[in-house]
Scaffold this motif. Structure first.
Motif, PDB file in Angstrom:
ATOM      1  N   MET A 275       0.845  -1.207   0.000  1.00  0.00           N
ATOM      2  CA  MET A 275       0.000   0.000   0.000  1.00  0.00           C
ATOM      3  C   MET A 275       0.874   1.249   0.000  1.00  0.00           C
ATOM      4  O   MET A 275       0.927   2.011   0.971  1.00  0.00           O
ATOM      5  CB  MET A 275      -0.911  -0.001   1.238  1.00  0.00           C
ATOM      6  N   PRO A 276       1.638   1.459  -1.079  1.00  0.00           N
ATOM      7  CA  PRO A 276       2.626   2.547  -1.075  1.00  0.00           C
ATOM      8  C   PRO A 276       2.026   3.921  -0.819  1.00  0.00           C
ATOM      9  O   PRO A 276       2.687   4.790  -0.251  1.00  0.00           O
ATOM     10  CB  PRO A 276       3.260   2.455  -2.469  1.00  0.00           C
ATOM     11  N   ALA A 277       0.773   4.163  -1.205  1.00  0.00           N
ATOM     12  CA  ALA A 277       0.173   5.480  -0.990  1.00  0.00           C
ATOM     13  C   ALA A 277      -0.035   5.774   0.490  1.00  0.00           C
ATOM     14  O   ALA A 277      -0.145   6.946   0.890  1.00  0.00           O
ATOM     15  CB  ALA A 277      -1.168   5.566  -1.717  1.00  0.00           C
ATOM     16  N   LEU A 278      -0.079   4.731   1.320  1.00  0.00           N
ATOM     17  CA  LEU A 278      -0.309   4.913   2.752  1.00  0.00           C
ATOM     18  C   LEU A 278       0.970   4.825   3.570  1.00  0.00           C
ATOM     19  O   LEU A 278       0.925   4.941   4.799  1.00  0.00           O
ATOM     20  CB  LEU A 278      -1.290   3.838   3.252  1.00  0.00           C
ATOM     21  N   ALA A 279       2.107   4.646   2.917  1.00  0.00           N
ATOM     22  CA  ALA A 279       3.374   4.476   3.637  1.00  0.00           C
ATOM     23  C   ALA A 279       3.829   5.791   4.263  1.00  0.00           C
ATOM     24  O   ALA A 279       3.502   6.881   3.786  1.00  0.00           O
ATOM     25  CB  ALA A 279       4.448   3.949   2.686  1.00  0.00           C
ATOM     26  N   ASP A 280       4.593   5.673   5.339  1.00  0.00           N
ATOM     27  CA  ASP A 280       5.128   6.830   6.060  1.00  0.00           C
ATOM     28  C   ASP A 280       6.140   7.552   5.172  1.00  0.00           C
ATOM     29  O   ASP A 280       7.115   6.967   4.727  1.00  0.00           O
ATOM     30  CB  ASP A 280       5.794   6.337   7.345  1.00  0.00           C
ATOM     31  N   ARG A 281       5.909   8.842   4.938  1.00  0.00           N
ATOM     32  CA  ARG A 281       6.806   9.608   4.072  1.00  0.00           C
ATOM     33  C   ARG A 281       8.164   9.874   4.729  1.00  0.00           C
ATOM     34  O   ARG A 281       9.110  10.300   4.066  1.00  0.00           O
ATOM     35  CB  ARG A 281       6.168  10.956   3.704  1.00  0.00           C
ATOM     36  N   ASP A 282       8.257   9.661   6.049  1.00  0.00           N
ATOM     37  CA  ASP A 282       9.538   9.855   6.733  1.00  0.00           C
ATOM     38  C   ASP A 282      10.376   8.578   6.737  1.00  0.00           C
ATOM     39  O   ASP A 282      11.411   8.514   7.399  1.00  0.00           O
ATOM     40  CB  ASP A 282       9.302  10.312   8.178  1.00  0.00           C
ATOM     41  N   SER A 283       9.915   7.555   6.026  1.00  0.00           N
ATOM     42  CA  SER A 283      10.666   6.305   5.903  1.00  0.00           C
ATOM     43  C   SER A 283      10.954   6.036   4.434  1.00  0.00           C
ATOM     44  O   SER A 283      10.352   6.634   3.538  1.00  0.00           O
ATOM     45  CB  SER A 283       9.872   5.132   6.500  1.00  0.00           C
ATOM     46  N   ILE A 284      11.894   5.121   4.198  1.00  0.00           N
ATOM     47  CA  ILE A 284      12.265   4.756   2.831  1.00  0.00           C
ATOM     48  C   ILE A 284      12.680   3.297   2.818  1.00  0.00           C
ATOM     49  O   ILE A 284      13.244   2.790   3.795  1.00  0.00           O
ATOM     50  CB  ILE A 284      13.403   5.668   2.307  1.00  0.00           C
ATOM     51  N   VAL A 359      22.083   2.130   2.552  1.00  0.00           N
ATOM     52  CA  VAL A 359      21.937   2.590   3.929  1.00  0.00           C
ATOM     53  C   VAL A 359      21.206   1.484   4.675  1.00  0.00           C
ATOM     54  O   VAL A 359      20.067   1.151   4.345  1.00  0.00           O
ATOM     55  CB  VAL A 359      21.162   3.916   4.009  1.00  0.00           C
ATOM     56  N   LEU A 360      21.867   0.889   5.642  1.00  0.00           N
ATOM     57  CA  LEU A 360      21.291  -0.264   6.341  1.00  0.00           C
ATOM     58  C   LEU A 360      20.273   0.185   7.388  1.00  0.00           C
ATOM     59  O   LEU A 360      19.187  -0.374   7.500  1.00  0.00           O
ATOM     60  CB  LEU A 360      22.408  -1.078   6.981  1.00  0.00           C
ATOM     61  N   TYR A 361      20.631   1.183   8.161  1.00  0.00           N
ATOM     62  CA  TYR A 361      19.678   1.756   9.112  1.00  0.00           C
ATOM     63  C   TYR A 361      20.199   3.114   9.588  1.00  0.00           C
ATOM     64  O   TYR A 361      21.370   3.457   9.377  1.00  0.00           O
ATOM     65  CB  TYR A 361      19.416   0.823  10.305  1.00  0.00           C
ATOM     66  N   THR A 362      19.322   3.891  10.198  1.00  0.00           N
ATOM     67  CA  THR A 362      19.682   5.203  10.740  1.00  0.00           C
ATOM     68  C   THR A 362      19.358   5.232  12.232  1.00  0.00           C
ATOM     69  O   THR A 362      18.504   4.486  12.714  1.00  0.00           O
ATOM     70  CB  THR A 362      18.929   6.338  10.034  1.00  0.00           C
ATOM     71  N   GLU A 363      20.074   6.074  12.947  1.00  0.00           N
ATOM     72  CA  GLU A 363      19.823   6.292  14.378  1.00  0.00           C
ATOM     73  C   GLU A 363      19.515   7.769  14.566  1.00  0.00           C
ATOM     74  O   GLU A 363      20.371   8.623  14.294  1.00  0.00           O
ATOM     75  CB  GLU A 363      21.034   5.876  15.199  1.00  0.00           C
ATOM     76  N   LEU A 364      18.306   8.048  15.040  1.00  0.00           N
ATOM     77  CA  LEU A 364      17.815   9.429  15.049  1.00  0.00           C
ATOM     78  C   LEU A 364      17.527   9.946  16.455  1.00  0.00           C
ATOM     79  O   LEU A 364      16.902  11.000  16.613  1.00  0.00           O
ATOM     80  CB  LEU A 364      16.537   9.510  14.201  1.00  0.00           C
ATOM     81  N   GLU A 365      17.986   9.231  17.486  1.00  0.00           N
ATOM     82  CA  GLU A 365      17.693   9.646  18.856  1.00  0.00           C
ATOM     83  C   GLU A 365      18.306  10.995  19.189  1.00  0.00           C
ATOM     84  O   GLU A 365      17.720  11.806  19.909  1.00  0.00           O
ATOM     85  CB  GLU A 365      18.206   8.597  19.855  1.00  0.00           C
ATOM     86  N   ARG A 414      15.624  10.241   7.077  1.00  0.00           N
ATOM     87  CA  ARG A 414      14.540   9.270   7.014  1.00  0.00           C
ATOM     88  C   ARG A 414      14.935   7.937   7.663  1.00  0.00           C
ATOM     89  O   ARG A 414      16.120   7.589   7.742  1.00  0.00           O
ATOM     90  CB  ARG A 414      14.127   9.044   5.558  1.00  0.00           C
ATOM     91  N   LYS A 415      13.933   7.232   8.116  1.00  0.00           N
ATOM     92  CA  LYS A 415      14.124   5.889   8.653  1.00  0.00           C
ATOM     93  C   LYS A 415      14.171   4.899   7.496  1.00  0.00           C
ATOM     94  O   LYS A 415      13.419   5.040   6.525  1.00  0.00           O
ATOM     95  CB  LYS A 415      12.964   5.550   9.594  1.00  0.00           C
ATOM     96  N   VAL A 416      15.046   3.892   7.590  1.00  0.00           N
ATOM     97  CA  VAL A 416      15.179   2.880   6.543  1.00  0.00           C
ATOM     98  C   VAL A 416      14.454   1.613   6.994  1.00  0.00           C
ATOM     99  O   VAL A 416      14.637   1.144   8.129  1.00  0.00           O
ATOM    100  CB  VAL A 416      16.658   2.576   6.255  1.00  0.00           C
ATOM    101  N   VAL A 417      13.629   1.064   6.111  1.00  0.00           N
ATOM    102  CA  VAL A 417      12.872  -0.144   6.458  1.00  0.00           C
ATOM    103  C   VAL A 417      13.122  -1.229   5.409  1.00  0.00           C
ATOM    104  O   VAL A 417      13.312  -0.942   4.233  1.00  0.00           O
ATOM    105  CB  VAL A 417      11.357   0.147   6.577  1.00  0.00           C
ATOM    106  N   PRO A 418      13.118  -2.499   5.843  1.00  0.00           N
ATOM    107  CA  PRO A 418      13.364  -3.603   4.912  1.00  0.00           C
ATOM    108  C   PRO A 418      12.093  -4.049   4.212  1.00  0.00           C
ATOM    109  O   PRO A 418      10.988  -3.921   4.742  1.00  0.00           O
ATOM    110  CB  PRO A 418      13.891  -4.708   5.833  1.00  0.00           C
ATOM    111  N   ALA A 419      12.264  -4.589   3.020  1.00  0.00           N
ATOM    112  CA  ALA A 419      11.136  -5.153   2.284  1.00  0.00           C
ATOM    113  C   ALA A 419      11.139  -6.673   2.325  1.00  0.00           C
ATOM    114  O   ALA A 419      10.132  -7.305   2.012  1.00  0.00           O
ATOM    115  CB  ALA A 419      11.166  -4.681   0.832  1.00  0.00           C
TER     116      ALA A 419
END
Length: 435
Positions: A275-284, A359-365, A414-419
């Protein structure tokens, strides 16, 4: 301490428009009836101002490696050496050598990290040869190869306008493995000459192989003398034991204990896919952060053993990782560290090498220092037999340069998420390794 102070184990680096050794006549060794070839004519030399200086300073050791007697026996008796016997310092006279300075300058007037990684590997290799040498030209020399890089940490920016030195020594020895610690030292402009702040630290692990059989070979023992040397030896021993335990138990522990984390990572990725239209725009999606480049490995990039120089591989991997972080963030990244790297298989001249990054992951704390963790895998590809093997996997951590963040108000990493499950496992493996 004066950076320009010299000793028998201090090597200055100079840079000229052409190598001072290119037209050198053969040098007569007073201790031998043979004639020594100029270094630039030896096969398998990866040339840079630093490697040329290192190999010239220890030409007799390398000459023995390159031309051992036929059917020479292996070293029969191991020696006991101290860290001070292998300790070597190399000087970069950036303040007075314009050509050398320009070779190392990056766009932000700092030292190019990729070139520095090459130099660290070259110096570590030379130190390992120094420790393993038995000073007997009648014995069979060992093959010494980079097995892994434990960690490289940048503690402060490295200016290209101030003289620099790298100090390294063997700090630990196992049966056939050696750990070398390197410190990059550069005083700040406002500090006195006797201050030696460490700008970068690195630990390299080399392994010894018998040059005839290719099997693991024992190396000279190490006897630490000072309290610091004893402390470093114990630390390195602990790291070696930890690596052994991880090789045995990591995968089983992950399978049994982290299923929930795996599912949580995959949940957001499924929204992107379904559901790409509903995905979080702050993630990739992880796959949308990927870059790739490739090359054919050339003879000029080989080391004294005829394999591709490990420092060259690290240099190319770093350049791709930097570009990946740059295009991901949209701002100039700032390098922080290289995590543990294993050199799984050698790379040969003529190999088709592909570098694949993401980019494997990001740390945003911490909003003032967001972290971008980049993976670069080097694949040796053989189209004629339809095979592709991973030679090395590198993990780099970047943040953003402060002056770059100031140019864009309201920027957000942005946050990186796996598929896929495989991507989720890679992310969790690295998060556990960095914890």
């Amino acid at each position: 301490m004066d950076l320009n102070s010299s000793s028998p184990q201090t090597i200055p680096v100079v840079s000229t428009f052409s190598s001072p050794f290119d037209q050198s006549p053969p040098v007569k060794d007073p201790n031998s009836a043979s004639t020594r070839k100029p270094i630039s004519l030896w096969p398998g030399m990866y040339h840079s101002p630093v490697t040329t200086a290192l190999w010239e300073a220890r030409s007799k050791i390398f000459e023995g490696l390159l031309d051992p007697p036929k059917d020479a026996p292996p070293q029969s008796e191991l020696l006991t050496k101290t860290p001070s016997q292998s300790r070597t310092t190399i000087l970069y006279n950036f303040s007075s050598d314009y050509i050398l300075r320009e070779q190392y300058r990056d766009p932000w007037n700092e030292v190019r990290i990729g070139k520095l990684l090459e130099d660290l590997d070259a110096l570590a290799g030379t130190i390992s040869v120094k420790h393993c040498s038995d000073d007997d030209s009648t014995t069979r020399p060992l093959l010494l190869v980079t097995a892994s890089v434990d960690k490289i940490v940048l503690k402060k920016p490295i200016s290209v306008d101030i003289d620099l030195k790298i100090v390294g020594a063997v700090i630990w020895v196992g049966r056939s493995s050696i750990e070398i610690q390197l410190d990059v030292i550069q005083p700040a402009k406002e500090e006195s000459d006797d201050s030696e702040p460490v700008a970068l630290t690195a630990n390299f692990i080399f392994v010894a192989r018998d040059s005839k059989t290719g099997k693991a070979a024992p190396v000279n023992r190490l006897s630490p003398e000072t309290e610091l040397e004893k402390f470093l030896f114990e630390e390195a021993e602990g790291r070696s034991n930890l690596r052994k335990r991880k090789r045995v138990g990591d995968r089983k522990e992950f399978e049994n204990g982290e299923v929930n984390q795996l599912e949580a990572l995959l949940a957001e990725g499924r929204i992107f896919c379904d559901m790409p239209a509903l995905a979080d725009r702050d993630s990739i999606l992880l796959k949308d952060t990927c870059l790739e480049n490739s090359l054919i490995c050339q003879p000029q990039q080989r080391n004294i053993h005829g394999r591709i120089f490990g420092g060259f591989l690290m240099h190319r991997a770093f350049e791709l990782a930097f570009s990946t972080a740059y295009t991901f963030a949209g701002l100039v990244p700032c390098f922080l560290e290289v995590d543990h790297v294993d050199f799984l298989r050698p790379v040969d001249v003529g190999d088709f090498l592909r570098f694949k990054s993401c980019v494997l992951y990001t740390e945003l704390e911490n909003p003032d220092q967001p972290l971008i963790n980049v993976e670069v895998a080097a694949h040796v590809t053989r189209p004629e037999i339809r095979s592709s093997e991973v030679s090395n996997t590198f993990y780099f951590t970047f943040t953003l340069r402060p002056e770059a963040k100031a140019t864009r108000n309201g920027f957000k990493i942005r946050k990186v998420v796996p598929a896929t499950e495989e991507e989720a496992r890679r992310i969790l493996d690295r998060m556990d390794a960095d914890a």
